[in-house]
Design an enzyme around this catalytic site. Structure first.
Site, short mmCIF file in Angstrom:
data_model
loop_
_atom_site.label_atom_id
_atom_site.label_comp_id
_atom_site.label_asym_id
_atom_site.label_seq_id
_atom_site.Cartn_x
_atom_site.Cartn_y
_atom_site.Cartn_z
N HIS A 80 -37.98 -15.59 -23.18
CA HIS A 80 -37.29 -14.82 -24.22
C HIS A 80 -38.26 -14.04 -25.12
O HIS A 80 -37.82 -13.25 -25.96
CB HIS A 80 -36.46 -15.75 -25.10
N GLU A 134 -38.51 -21.50 -20.06
CA GLU A 134 -37.31 -20.72 -20.35
C GLU A 134 -37.41 -20.06 -21.72
O GLU A 134 -36.95 -18.93 -21.91
CB GLU A 134 -36.07 -21.62 -20.28
N LYS A 192 -28.52 -21.46 -20.87
CA LYS A 192 -28.83 -20.68 -22.08
C LYS A 192 -28.41 -19.22 -21.99
O LYS A 192 -27.81 -18.68 -22.91
CB LYS A 192 -30.34 -20.75 -22.37
#
Length: 327
Positions: A194, A190, A120
């Site tokens: 962010h 994950e 990503k």
């Protein structure tokens, strides 16, 4: 010829990848590793018993007679499974250097074949770019950013850009619905990384109870904006647009398999006649995250193998190579 495939990582994404392979004729799933062990069966692994070993005993290393428990499962699998044509790295990139360190293991082992990731973060891809010469020299064809975003949607943007003399912006807004976050623990961590106030290390260090407490506060919803997503570097590397023109965000519902919003890619640009227009690519709401990540990954693995068989190695991205459909 049947393509022999390995899967590294056997959480939610890895298990979904195995289920997809189970329906393919052109690919045979022969190797798998998790953090506690690995399994290798040259004639093919059985889906049901392999998943049972992982879910009931916490590692595919318990799979009889093909499994082996190991604290160095990836390195030992590489050494054991000599005939694997390619691996899908269904691994969490936690810490942010992890994917590059896995690639380094393959380089140091002298292995030759195709590696595919669904990475990503932009910074993680930049680390792989630094390994390009080593990958080329040792005969590895590495396909990066080959999931949904980056991946399927980045490829769509690359094609859509051909209508324009100049690309002004590329915007991705994704919707993900899963029934239970625990099935995709690493993916959810994950995503949390962010969020404002979090980073890769803080998300990685969170206990399951802490993740559950956060999701309780948000009613199971993660709203993500202006993410560090590698779609930007993939398009920039091809000269399609600078990375500051790329924005990625989305909504993840961790309690409902229905997507909270449709996943769309919008690419806006100026045509050679001077007209401003937008191409929009929308994924069907019925397609799951797993379908939109694992399906393209195997399509890119097949494309990578086509390159590898012609003696072409090095680092490639989902935006520069067309995936090949796996029957």
């Amino acid at each position: 010829m049947t393509i022999k495939v390995g899967i590294l990582g056997f959480g939610g994404l890895g298990q979904a990848a195995a289920k997809i392979l189970n329906q393919k004729q052109e690919m045979t799933w022969v190797a798998v590793a998790d953090k506690n062990g690995f399994a290798y069966a040259p004639q093919g692994l059985d889906l049901k018993t392999t998943i049972a070993a992982y879910q009931n005993q916490d590692s595919v290393g318990h799979l009889e007679p093909f499994g082996l428990l190991s604290t160095e499962s990836i390195a030992e699998l590489i050494a054991t499974a000599q005939d694997v044509d390619g691996y899908f790295l269904a691994l969490p990139n936690l810490p942010n250097t992890f994917m590059a360190s896995v690639a380094q293991q393959f380089i140091e082992a002298g292995w030759q074949g195709v590696l595919v990731d669904a990475i990503k973060r932009t910074s993680a891809v930049e680390q792989l770019v630094e390994l390009t010469t080593d990958l080329t020299n040792c005969g590895i064809t590495y396909m990066t950013g080959c999931g949904a975003t980056p991946g399927l949607l980045t490829a769509a943007a690359s094609i859509a850009a051909q209508s324009f003399a100049e690309v002004h912006s590329m915007e991705i807004e994704f919707g993900v619905g899963i029934a239970n976050w625990a099935a995709y623990r690493a993916t959810i961590r994950e995503d949390i990384a962010h969020m404002p106030g979090y980073d890769v290390e803080t998300a990685r260090a969170m206990s399951d109870a802490e993740v559950e407490a956060l999701l309780e506060q948000t009613n199971g919803i993660l709203s993500l904006k202006d993410m560090e997503h590698a779609d930007d570097i993939l398009l920039e590397r091809l000269g399609i647009c600078s990375r500051d023109r790329v924005t990625v965000g989305g909504i993840v519902d961790t309690r409902n398999p229905k997507k909270p919003i449709s996943t769309t890619m919008k690419l806006t640009g100026r045509t050679f006649e001077g007209k401003i227009s937008t191409h929009t690519f929308t994924l069907g709401d019925e397609t799951s995250m797993a379908a939109n990540v694992c399906g393209p990954a195997f399509g890119y693995l097949k494309a990578g193998l086509s390159l590898h068989q012609r003696g072409i190695s090095g680092l490639f991205t989902s935006a520069e190579v067309m995936p090949l459909f796996v029957k």
